[in-house]
Design a protein around this motif. Sequence first.
Motif, PDB file in Angstrom:
ATOM      1  N   PHE A  43       0.856  -1.186   0.000  1.00 11.31           N
ATOM      2  CA  PHE A  43       0.000   0.000   0.000  1.00 11.31           C
ATOM      3  C   PHE A  43       0.889   1.231   0.000  1.00 11.31           C
ATOM      4  O   PHE A  43       1.547   1.508   0.987  1.00 11.31           O
ATOM      5  N   PRO A  44       0.906   1.973  -1.088  1.00 11.64           N
ATOM      6  CA  PRO A  44       1.747   3.173  -1.123  1.00 11.64           C
ATOM      7  C   PRO A  44       1.287   4.159  -0.059  1.00 11.64           C
ATOM      8  O   PRO A  44       0.124   4.133   0.346  1.00 11.64           O
ATOM      9  N   GLU A  45       2.206   4.986   0.369  1.00 10.27           N
ATOM     10  CA  GLU A  45       1.879   5.969   1.397  1.00 10.27           C
ATOM     11  C   GLU A  45       0.666   6.788   0.991  1.00 10.27           C
ATOM     12  O   GLU A  45       0.547   7.225  -0.147  1.00 10.27           O
ATOM     13  N   GLY A  46      -0.230   6.986   1.940  1.00 11.27           N
ATOM     14  CA  GLY A  46      -1.383   7.840   1.681  1.00 11.27           C
ATOM     15  C   GLY A  46      -2.619   7.087   1.262  1.00 11.27           C
ATOM     16  O   GLY A  46      -3.733   7.600   1.384  1.00 11.27           O
ATOM     17  N   THR A  47      -2.462   5.872   0.778  1.00 16.80           N
ATOM     18  CA  THR A  47      -3.645   5.109   0.395  1.00 16.80           C
ATOM     19  C   THR A  47      -4.385   4.645   1.632  1.00 16.80           C
ATOM     20  O   THR A  47      -3.812   4.508   2.697  1.00 16.80           O
ATOM     21  N   ALA A  48      -5.672   4.412   1.450  1.00 18.72           N
ATOM     22  CA  ALA A  48      -6.496   4.000   2.578  1.00 18.72           C
ATOM     23  C   ALA A  48      -6.659   2.492   2.582  1.00 18.72           C
ATOM     24  O   ALA A  48      -6.869   1.880   1.536  1.00 18.72           O
ATOM     25  N   THR A  83     -11.928  10.026  10.824  1.00 20.54           N
ATOM     26  CA  THR A  83     -13.346   9.687  10.881  1.00 20.54           C
ATOM     27  C   THR A  83     -14.098  10.373   9.745  1.00 20.54           C
ATOM     28  O   THR A  83     -13.523  11.116   8.964  1.00 20.54           O
ATOM     29  N   GLY A  84     -15.368  10.101   9.691  1.00 20.32           N
ATOM     30  CA  GLY A  84     -16.208  10.755   8.704  1.00 20.32           C
ATOM     31  C   GLY A  84     -16.168  10.065   7.355  1.00 20.32           C
ATOM     32  O   GLY A  84     -15.382   9.152   7.114  1.00 20.32           O
ATOM     33  N   ARG A  85     -17.041  10.495   6.497  1.00 24.36           N
ATOM     34  CA  ARG A  85     -17.061   9.939   5.145  1.00 24.36           C
ATOM     35  C   ARG A  85     -15.703  10.165   4.493  1.00 24.36           C
ATOM     36  O   ARG A  85     -15.046  11.168   4.751  1.00 24.36           O
ATOM     37  N   ALA A  86     -15.304   9.244   3.639  1.00 22.62           N
ATOM     38  CA  ALA A  86     -13.975   9.306   3.039  1.00 22.62           C
ATOM     39  C   ALA A  86     -12.903   9.228   4.114  1.00 22.62           C
ATOM     40  O   ALA A  86     -11.770   9.638   3.907  1.00 22.62           O
ATOM     41  N   GLY A  87     -13.284   8.750   5.290  1.00 18.18           N
ATOM     42  CA  GLY A  87     -12.296   8.532   6.340  1.00 18.18           C
ATOM     43  C   GLY A  87     -11.708   7.149   6.193  1.00 18.18           C
ATOM     44  O   GLY A  87     -11.829   6.526   5.151  1.00 18.18           O
ATOM     45  N   GLY A  88     -11.071   6.671   7.260  1.00 16.10           N
ATOM     46  CA  GLY A  88     -10.479   5.343   7.208  1.00 16.10           C
ATOM     47  C   GLY A  88      -9.062   5.334   7.721  1.00 16.10           C
ATOM     48  O   GLY A  88      -8.598   6.309   8.311  1.00 16.10           O
ATOM     49  N   ALA A  89      -8.382   4.233   7.509  1.00 12.63           N
ATOM     50  CA  ALA A  89      -7.000   4.096   7.965  1.00 12.63           C
ATOM     51  C   ALA A  89      -6.065   4.366   6.803  1.00 12.63           C
ATOM     52  O   ALA A  89      -6.020   3.602   5.846  1.00 12.63           O
ATOM     53  N   PHE A  90      -5.311   5.464   6.900  1.00  9.21           N
ATOM     54  CA  PHE A  90      -4.443   5.852   5.807  1.00  9.21           C
ATOM     55  C   PHE A  90      -2.998   5.492   6.141  1.00  9.21           C
ATOM     56  O   PHE A  90      -2.494   5.815   7.217  1.00  9.21           O
ATOM     57  N   VAL A  91      -2.370   4.853   5.197  1.00  8.79           N
ATOM     58  CA  VAL A  91      -1.008   4.386   5.404  1.00  8.79           C
ATOM     59  C   VAL A  91      -0.039   5.555   5.474  1.00  8.79           C
ATOM     60  O   VAL A  91      -0.142   6.498   4.693  1.00  8.79           O
TER      61      VAL A  91
ATOM     62  N   SER B 104      13.279  -0.097  14.332  1.00  6.48           N
ATOM     63  CA  SER B 104      13.314  -1.021  13.211  1.00  6.48           C
ATOM     64  C   SER B 104      12.148  -0.770  12.263  1.00  6.48           C
ATOM     65  O   SER B 104      12.264  -0.957  11.049  1.00  6.48           O
ATOM     66  N   LEU B 105      11.022  -0.314  12.817  1.00  5.37           N
ATOM     67  CA  LEU B 105       9.902   0.070  11.952  1.00  5.37           C
ATOM     68  C   LEU B 105      10.308   1.217  11.031  1.00  5.37           C
ATOM     69  O   LEU B 105      10.029   1.192   9.829  1.00  5.37           O
ATOM     70  N   MET B 106      10.977   2.196  11.611  1.00  4.01           N
ATOM     71  CA  MET B 106      11.368   3.354  10.811  1.00  4.01           C
ATOM     72  C   MET B 106      12.363   2.944   9.736  1.00  4.01           C
ATOM     73  O   MET B 106      12.284   3.407   8.602  1.00  4.01           O
ATOM     74  N   ILE B 107      13.292   2.074  10.122  1.00  5.47           N
ATOM     75  CA  ILE B 107      14.304   1.661   9.156  1.00  5.47           C
ATOM     76  C   ILE B 107      13.659   0.952   7.966  1.00  5.47           C
ATOM     77  O   ILE B 107      13.958   1.249   6.811  1.00  5.47           O
ATOM     78  N   ARG B 108      12.736   0.042   8.272  1.00  7.97           N
ATOM     79  CA  ARG B 108      12.089  -0.655   7.170  1.00  7.97           C
ATOM     80  C   ARG B 108      11.178   0.278   6.398  1.00  7.97           C
ATOM     81  O   ARG B 108      11.152   0.278   5.170  1.00  7.97           O
ATOM     82  N   GLY B 109      10.408   1.075   7.146  1.00  7.79           N
ATOM     83  CA  GLY B 109       9.436   1.939   6.500  1.00  7.79           C
ATOM     84  C   GLY B 109      10.068   2.949   5.569  1.00  7.79           C
ATOM     85  O   GLY B 109       9.597   3.181   4.469  1.00  7.79           O
ATOM     86  N   ARG B 110      11.169   3.526   6.017  1.00  5.05           N
ATOM     87  CA  ARG B 110      11.809   4.543   5.177  1.00  5.05           C
ATOM     88  C   ARG B 110      12.877   3.964   4.271  1.00  5.05           C
ATOM     89  O   ARG B 110      13.577   4.705   3.586  1.00  5.05           O
ATOM     90  N   GLN B 111      13.027   2.660   4.358  1.00  4.85           N
ATOM     91  CA  GLN B 111      14.051   2.005   3.551  1.00  4.85           C
ATOM     92  C   GLN B 111      15.393   2.694   3.706  1.00  4.85           C
ATOM     93  O   GLN B 111      16.028   3.088   2.717  1.00  4.85           O
ATOM     94  N   ILE B 112      15.758   2.841   4.955  1.00  4.63           N
ATOM     95  CA  ILE B 112      17.038   3.495   5.232  1.00  4.63           C
ATOM     96  C   ILE B 112      18.175   2.622   4.727  1.00  4.63           C
ATOM     97  O   ILE B 112      18.189   1.416   4.956  1.00  4.63           O
TER      98      ILE B 112
END
Lengths: 257, 257
Positions: A43-48, A83-91, B104-112
């Motif tokens: 899931f690319p950054e920002g996707t829900a 929260t709210g419409r178009a809400g959710g968990a964003f990566v 370790s989360l940051m390292i993986r997440g940011r691909q350091i």
Amino acid sequence: MAESKDVDTQSIRRPVQLTPMQVPKASDVLADDLRERILRGDFPEGTALPPERELVAQTRMSRTTVREALRILEVQGLVQIRTGRAGGAFVQTPGEESIASSVSLMIRGRQIRMDALLETREAIEPACAKLAAQYRTSADVERLELANDAIAGAGPLSEFLTANVEWHVAVAVASHNDLLNGFMLALSRAIYESTDNKGFIDDTVRKTTVKAHKSITDAIRNQDPAAAVRRMQRHVHSYAEAVLEVDERTAIQVTEH
Amino acid sequence: MAESKDVDTQSIRRPVQLTPMQVPKASDVLADDLRERILRGDFPEGTALPPERELVAQTRMSRTTVREALRILEVQGLVQIRTGRAGGAFVQTPGEESIASSVSLMIRGRQIRMDALLETREAIEPACAKLAAQYRTSADVERLELANDAIAGAGPLSEFLTANVEWHVAVAVASHNDLLNGFMLALSRAIYESTDNKGFIDDTVRKTTVKAHKSITDAIRNQDPAAAVRRMQRHVHSYAEAVLEVDERTAIQVTEH
DNA sequence: GAGTTTCATTGGTCATACCCAAACTAACAG
DNA sequence: CTGTTAGTTTGGGTATGACCAATGAAACTC
């Protein structure tokens, strides 16, 4: 019949040997799975992520479980929940913030003493200065100068202190090393929080600080790692000594009472 | 009637000005409160928080909410939750582990990249060695020697690598600075995980490593900070160069394909 | 008294219902 | 036509209540 019964008994009495297994919690399993996918870049950054009810349908877990899993990821800084419409968990990518918060938890929890904090800073910050001198961009230098100007022109103590933190953070940023940057951010905040009630900062201290910062900034601008290390070492060390000296005086006063 | 309606309209149209307020989640509020109490020391380490249903009664929140709050604290390493009778949420102090995991989360997440990791280690570990030389106990020295013996007698590569990590961690422990220790633990693990597939470690490398460790251990035993710093610096730096060189070779091979 | 069984306590999961927030949409007033 | 207002929809947040699972303590048996 009797024969087959014997066989049954045997096969029941000698089942496969099982190790005392571990039953992980459902929410952890989900959280682990999602975390892995996120870190792998599915899931690319920002996707829900899918909405909770959708995850419920897909995983066949209860909503409670799904929500707990999402909450875990939120605490770990891997998603941000709106929260709210178009809400959710964003990566999102966990960053300095999450490190800083866990460091600050440890500092408070273990009641780490001021001298340990300062010791750690003496270890890390000169290295930041060195790398900053190597990799700084012109924008970095500009930020350093602005920050130091803010220190020089600061009014009340709190303003001075925040501006001071900002300069030190700017050095870390200029190192272009996210890890060191995270460490320093955590440290600076912790030191800042433990410092603001100590009133040893007079005008002389302020002027000395600005001067030291200026000379370090120069070294960074001139891409002179050796000088940057040396000066930062001196600067941080003398600050540490000042703090500890005051600490001691205070302790004595308290003791004498 | 009309008159009073006008007044009404006015008084409705010009209500008190309110700022767009923030409505925090109930579970966060509870978690914040409990966290604060724990950190303040209201619950000594090892004591159990009230059972979930008890908290429900006290806070008048739903069990869902209470559970979410507890889960948050668990992720932050402030409590450990056990099931069964006499189970519950037991207070504990967050330590190196929690820092290590967020790093370790940051390292993986940011691909350091590896070079950033090594850079950071070059920054931190010499400082550890210095402090270790200042504050080491005889037990620390013993642990260092044992660890180095294990490296010398290691068989397969994986054994060598874990033993190696153990020695470096032992140095950090000997510094008697929990913070630095936490940083180093996180770093060592990350470097270890990124290293095991690179096969540049031959017998020569192993012998060199053992020798370097021995001389550093000597400096620490003799309480010679300057020597400890210098030697550690050399050791870590040469290791970094070796890794990066191999990295480059691999990259070229891949490119040439 | 040692071993076994039972059971109470406490966390883990599920299902359902309802509330609240935010964004979109249609109705309405001017 | 335009701007405001009142639904409407989609999503997370909270509350209940029931039941499952783990585990230590108590009761019980021999």
